[in-house]
Design a protein around this motif. Structure first.
Motif, PDB file in Angstrom:
ATOM      1  N   GLY A   1      -1.635   0.478 -11.621  1.00 34.25           N
ATOM      2  CA  GLY A   1      -2.646   0.411 -10.572  1.00 34.25           C
ATOM      3  C   GLY A   1      -2.815  -1.015 -10.054  1.00 34.25           C
ATOM      4  O   GLY A   1      -2.180  -1.953 -10.563  1.00 34.25           O
ATOM      5  N   LEU A   2      -3.668  -1.166  -9.050  1.00 35.71           N
ATOM      6  CA  LEU A   2      -3.910  -2.489  -8.465  1.00 35.71           C
ATOM      7  C   LEU A   2      -5.410  -2.759  -8.552  1.00 35.71           C
ATOM      8  O   LEU A   2      -6.189  -2.336  -7.686  1.00 35.71           O
ATOM      9  N   PRO A   3      -5.873  -3.442  -9.617  1.00 40.01           N
ATOM     10  CA  PRO A   3      -7.311  -3.585  -9.890  1.00 40.01           C
ATOM     11  C   PRO A   3      -8.107  -4.208  -8.746  1.00 40.01           C
ATOM     12  O   PRO A   3      -9.183  -3.731  -8.402  1.00 40.01           O
TER      13      PRO A   3
ATOM     14  N   GLY B   1      -8.513  -1.608  -6.193  1.00 39.61           N
ATOM     15  CA  GLY B   1      -8.830  -0.248  -6.652  1.00 39.61           C
ATOM     16  C   GLY B   1      -7.682   0.720  -6.463  1.00 39.61           C
ATOM     17  O   GLY B   1      -7.887   1.939  -6.387  1.00 39.61           O
ATOM     18  N   GLY B   2      -6.481   0.181  -6.385  1.00 37.77           N
ATOM     19  CA  GLY B   2      -5.321   1.039  -6.160  1.00 37.77           C
ATOM     20  C   GLY B   2      -4.941   1.852  -7.395  1.00 37.77           C
ATOM     21  O   GLY B   2      -5.100   1.404  -8.533  1.00 37.77           O
TER      22      GLY B   2
ATOM     23  N   GLY C   1       6.492   6.755 -11.994  1.00 32.12           N
ATOM     24  CA  GLY C   1       5.620   6.725 -10.825  1.00 32.12           C
ATOM     25  C   GLY C   1       5.611   5.345 -10.198  1.00 32.12           C
ATOM     26  O   GLY C   1       5.773   4.329 -10.901  1.00 32.12           O
ATOM     27  N   MET C   2       5.426   5.281  -8.885  1.00 35.98           N
ATOM     28  CA  MET C   2       5.447   3.980  -8.190  1.00 35.98           C
ATOM     29  C   MET C   2       4.138   3.228  -8.426  1.00 35.98           C
ATOM     30  O   MET C   2       3.070   3.817  -8.549  1.00 35.98           O
ATOM     31  N   ASP C   3       4.248   1.911  -8.509  1.00 36.38           N
ATOM     32  CA  ASP C   3       3.055   1.062  -8.655  1.00 36.38           C
ATOM     33  C   ASP C   3       2.240   1.076  -7.365  1.00 36.38           C
ATOM     34  O   ASP C   3       2.770   1.263  -6.256  1.00 36.38           O
TER      35      ASP C   3
ATOM     36  N   CYS D   1      -2.203   4.022  -2.957  1.00 38.58           N
ATOM     37  CA  CYS D   1      -1.902   5.114  -3.897  1.00 38.58           C
ATOM     38  C   CYS D   1      -0.384   5.200  -4.064  1.00 38.58           C
ATOM     39  O   CYS D   1       0.331   5.555  -3.112  1.00 38.58           O
ATOM     40  N   GLY D   2       0.081   4.821  -5.223  1.00 35.78           N
ATOM     41  CA  GLY D   2       1.517   4.860  -5.467  1.00 35.78           C
ATOM     42  C   GLY D   2       2.072   6.275  -5.451  1.00 35.78           C
ATOM     43  O   GLY D   2       1.385   7.244  -5.826  1.00 35.78           O
TER      44      GLY D   2
END
Length: 379
Positions: A32-34, A37-38, A73-75, A82-83
């Motif tokens: 995720g991307l903190p 919020g990703g 899964g994609m980052d 949203c990956g």
């Protein structure tokens, strides 16, 4: 155990595979991307799917290490919060395959038709606030793929009884035929066609040997295929059979009883299947008298069998719908008779079991009742 026989079985397994163990792992989830919020993409799931014309041998060759891992899964990233989820991985298998969880000995599902799918490993969750934005690992475990041939009729008998010759004569299959035991080293499927375009499938299974129920000579590998057939066609040589110079000669009557016993010890439920008995090689010397002896024995098998040793005396006897003399190699008329009788009984059982509220066991009882009351009674 006969070493020569086992050596041939091991060589056969390189051409036909009916059990395979795989290590399956779902793909890991993306990170995720903190700060934004990703959420990372979910890891790819792993499925087993039925495919026409496929085999477990192809599955084994596709991945020599037998490891099947779903896509990652994609980052999450700033231009795609949203990956994307990882692509699912599909393992193509033949119909008739049961999927087992190796550790828990639990069936995960069955592949009965092309297109049937069974989920065997879930992909990991993508990174999100609940897991501190760290992508999770996918499920990982061992699964066992167990193939049981789906056929209308299963040929059951000891080696050299003439099963392959009968299958050649009755269908379009081309199994290897020779005058020595163990010609058939792997199951063969044949298709029987009728004038009205009706088709039946017949499975020619490698010959059993005494002790098959205890997996002697890889007996379980053969007997498991009998479980998925609707109808059993017992084939015995009117002259009897001797496995090797180290083994005693068994008469046709003893062979019938031994086959009965092997099926009973492996799974008593097999004895409830509809069955015909084909007494083959009737072109042999003194075959008519031997055939009369077989019929006389089966007319009172439960009483007469008490005279035989306990180790191959069945507790429950197969109830044959018909006993048919045959010479699969030289008498085409007898082969055509078997072909018609097999269809007649299959249709009779299927019609009765298809009626609402009539279970398969009841259908068998009704057919047996009709045989005893009407002109079809042959035993």
């Amino acid at each position: 155990m006969w070493c020569e026989y086992c050596d041939k079985m091991k060589r056969a397994r390189t051409k036909f595979v009916d059990m395979l163990r795989l290590h399956v792992r779902g793909g890991p989830g993306g990170m995720g991307l903190p700060r934004l919020g990703g959420v990372g993409g979910k890891g790819g799931d792993v499925y087993v799917e039925g495919k026409e014309g496929h085999s477990l041998l192809k599955v084994r060759k596709a991945r020599p290490d037998q490891r099947w891992v779903g896509a990652t899964g994609m980052d999450s990233r700033k231009y795609r919060i949203c990956g994307e989820a990882g692509a699912e991985l599909v393992i193509p298998v033949p119909t008739g395959t049961t999927v087992w969880h190796e550790q828990y000995k639990k069936a995960l599902g069955e592949i009965n038709c092309a297109g049937d799918k069974v989920l065997v490993a879930r992909g990991g969750q993508g990174g999100n606030p609940n897991n501190q934005y760290n992508g999770q690992k996918g499920q990982a475990h061992m699964v066992k793929l167990e193939l049981k041939l789906l056929a209308d009729v299963g040929l059951v008998g000891f080696p050299n009884a003439g099963k392959s010759t009968l299958l050649r004569a009755i269908s379009r299959a081309k199994p290897k035929v020779a005058s020595y035991p163990f010609t058939t080293l792997q199951p063969t499927l044949g298709v029987v066609e009728y004038s009205d375009m009706r088709q039946l499938t017949i499975a020619d299974l490698p010959g059993l040997i005494e002790g098959a129920w205890a997996n002697v000579g890889m007996g379980h590998s053969f007997l498991r295929h009998v479980e998925r057939t609707h109808f059993l066609l017992f084939v015995v040589d009117i002259n009897g059979f001797r496995l090797s110079p180290k083994h005693p000669h068994r008469s046709a009557t003893e062979n019938v009883m031994l086959l009965n016993r092997e099926l009973e010890l492996y799974s008593p439920e097999l004895l409830s299947k509809p069955a015909l008995l084909v007494v083959n090689k009737m072109d042999s010397h003194n075959a008519e008298q031997k055939y009369k002896d077989v019929r006389n024995f089966l007319s009172s098998a439960s009483e007469v069998s008490q005279q035989f040793p306990e180790e191959f005396r069945p507790e429950q006897h197969v109830s044959f719908d018909d006993i048919i003399p045959c010479s699969a190699k030289t008498n085409q008329a007898s082969v055509l008779h078997i072909k018609e009788r097999v269809r007649m009984f299959l249709d009779l059982y299927q019609d009765l079991s298809g009626q609402q509220g009539v279970k398969e066991e009841k259908a068998i009882q009704r057919v047996h009742g009709q045989l005893q009351e009407g002109p079809l009674r042959l035993v």
